[in-house]
Design a protein around this motif. Structure first.
Motif, PDB file in Angstrom:
ATOM      1  N   ALA A 122      53.067  51.150 -67.144  1.00  0.00           N
ATOM      2  CA  ALA A 122      53.132  49.687 -67.198  1.00  0.00           C
ATOM      3  C   ALA A 122      51.730  49.079 -67.252  1.00  0.00           C
ATOM      4  N   GLU A 123      50.842  49.568 -66.407  1.00  0.00           N
ATOM      5  CA  GLU A 123      49.473  49.027 -66.376  1.00  0.00           C
ATOM      6  C   GLU A 123      48.731  49.362 -67.658  1.00  0.00           C
ATOM      7  N   HIS A 124      48.941  50.561 -68.168  1.00  0.00           N
ATOM      8  CA  HIS A 124      48.291  50.971 -69.400  1.00  0.00           C
ATOM      9  C   HIS A 124      48.765  50.102 -70.558  1.00  0.00           C
ATOM     10  N   GLY A 125      50.042  49.766 -70.569  1.00  0.00           N
ATOM     11  CA  GLY A 125      50.562  48.868 -71.597  1.00  0.00           C
ATOM     12  C   GLY A 125      49.912  47.493 -71.532  1.00  0.00           C
ATOM     13  N   LYS A 126      49.744  46.966 -70.319  1.00  0.00           N
ATOM     14  CA  LYS A 126      49.066  45.675 -70.148  1.00  0.00           C
ATOM     15  C   LYS A 126      47.627  45.755 -70.644  1.00  0.00           C
ATOM     16  N   LEU A 127      46.964  46.841 -70.316  1.00  0.00           N
ATOM     17  CA  LEU A 127      45.573  47.026 -70.711  1.00  0.00           C
ATOM     18  C   LEU A 127      45.449  47.098 -72.229  1.00  0.00           C
ATOM     19  N   ALA A 129      47.461  45.783 -74.398  1.00  0.00           N
ATOM     20  CA  ALA A 129      47.726  44.442 -74.925  1.00  0.00           C
ATOM     21  C   ALA A 129      46.498  43.549 -74.772  1.00  0.00           C
ATOM     22  N   GLN A 130      45.811  43.648 -73.645  1.00  0.00           N
ATOM     23  CA  GLN A 130      44.600  42.852 -73.433  1.00  0.00           C
ATOM     24  C   GLN A 130      43.501  43.261 -74.402  1.00  0.00           C
ATOM     25  N   LEU A 131      43.302  44.569 -74.571  1.00  0.00           N
ATOM     26  CA  LEU A 131      42.229  45.052 -75.440  1.00  0.00           C
ATOM     27  C   LEU A 131      42.534  44.817 -76.910  1.00  0.00           C
ATOM     28  N   GLN A 135      37.769  43.182 -79.940  1.00  0.00           N
ATOM     29  CA  GLN A 135      37.320  44.155 -80.929  1.00  0.00           C
ATOM     30  C   GLN A 135      37.251  45.563 -80.340  1.00  0.00           C
ATOM     31  N   ALA A 136      37.549  45.688 -79.049  1.00  0.00           N
ATOM     32  CA  ALA A 136      37.473  47.000 -78.397  1.00  0.00           C
ATOM     33  C   ALA A 136      38.574  47.913 -78.921  1.00  0.00           C
ATOM     34  N   SER A 137      38.228  49.153 -79.102  1.00  0.00           N
ATOM     35  CA  SER A 137      39.230  50.134 -79.530  1.00  0.00           C
ATOM     36  C   SER A 137      40.086  50.519 -78.336  1.00  0.00           C
ATOM     37  N   THR A 138      41.386  50.595 -78.542  1.00  0.00           N
ATOM     38  CA  THR A 138      42.279  51.032 -77.467  1.00  0.00           C
ATOM     39  C   THR A 138      42.613  52.504 -77.610  1.00  0.00           C
TER      40      THR A 138
END
Length: 151
Positions: A122-127, A129-131, A135-138
């Protein structure tokens, strides 16, 4: 200005352009974010990473696990002993070299990782979405590739 002080423009250049500083700051922020996430389970982000690495088929020696997690041997040993005291992993002698130890996840460790993984997802999904809005690569593979090219 002290004779040993850097010129302000140099300080600003390093602050704004240093890849190492930017990576350290980002890593610390991410670490704190995931430390807060796992705190109710009594885990740090580093402990989570270590336990996840041990939850598959791979059965590394402590040194191999340290290398994988980019940790020094002393820090790895201390971290493993902390998790062993909590009953989350067991340190066993290597069959081919009794001096070497292999960390093995216990049932309690498997249960804890099973509880932590949905939180991470869940947290990784939020992160992501934010990134994605920046321009940051996810893609962690992009960072890993960059780091491997740097040595």
């Amino acid at each position: 200005m002290h004779s040993s002080s850097l010129p302000n423009e140099t300080v600003l250049q390093i602050r704004d352009q240093c890849l190492c500083l930017a990576a350290q700051r980002a890593a610390r922020k991410l670490a704190r974010r995931f430390d807060r996430l796992f705190a109710p389970l009594g885990l740090t982000n580093g402990q989570f990473s270590m336990l996840v690495a041990l939850s598959g088929q791979w059965q590394p020696r402590l040194g191999e696990l340290a290398e994988f997690l980019a940790m020094d041997a002393t820090t790895m040993t201390a971290a493993a002993k902390t998790l062993e005291k909590r009953g989350l992993l067991q340190l066993t002698a290597d069959q081919s070299d009794a001096r070497a130890r292999r960390p093995v996840l216990t049932e309690a460790g498997r249960v804890l990782i099973a509880q932590a993984t949905p939180l991470w997802r869940a947290e990784h999904g939020k992160l992501h979405a934010q990134l994605a809005k920046t321009q940051a690569s996810t893609d962690p593979k992009a960072l890993a590739q960059l780091l491997s090219q740097l040595g």
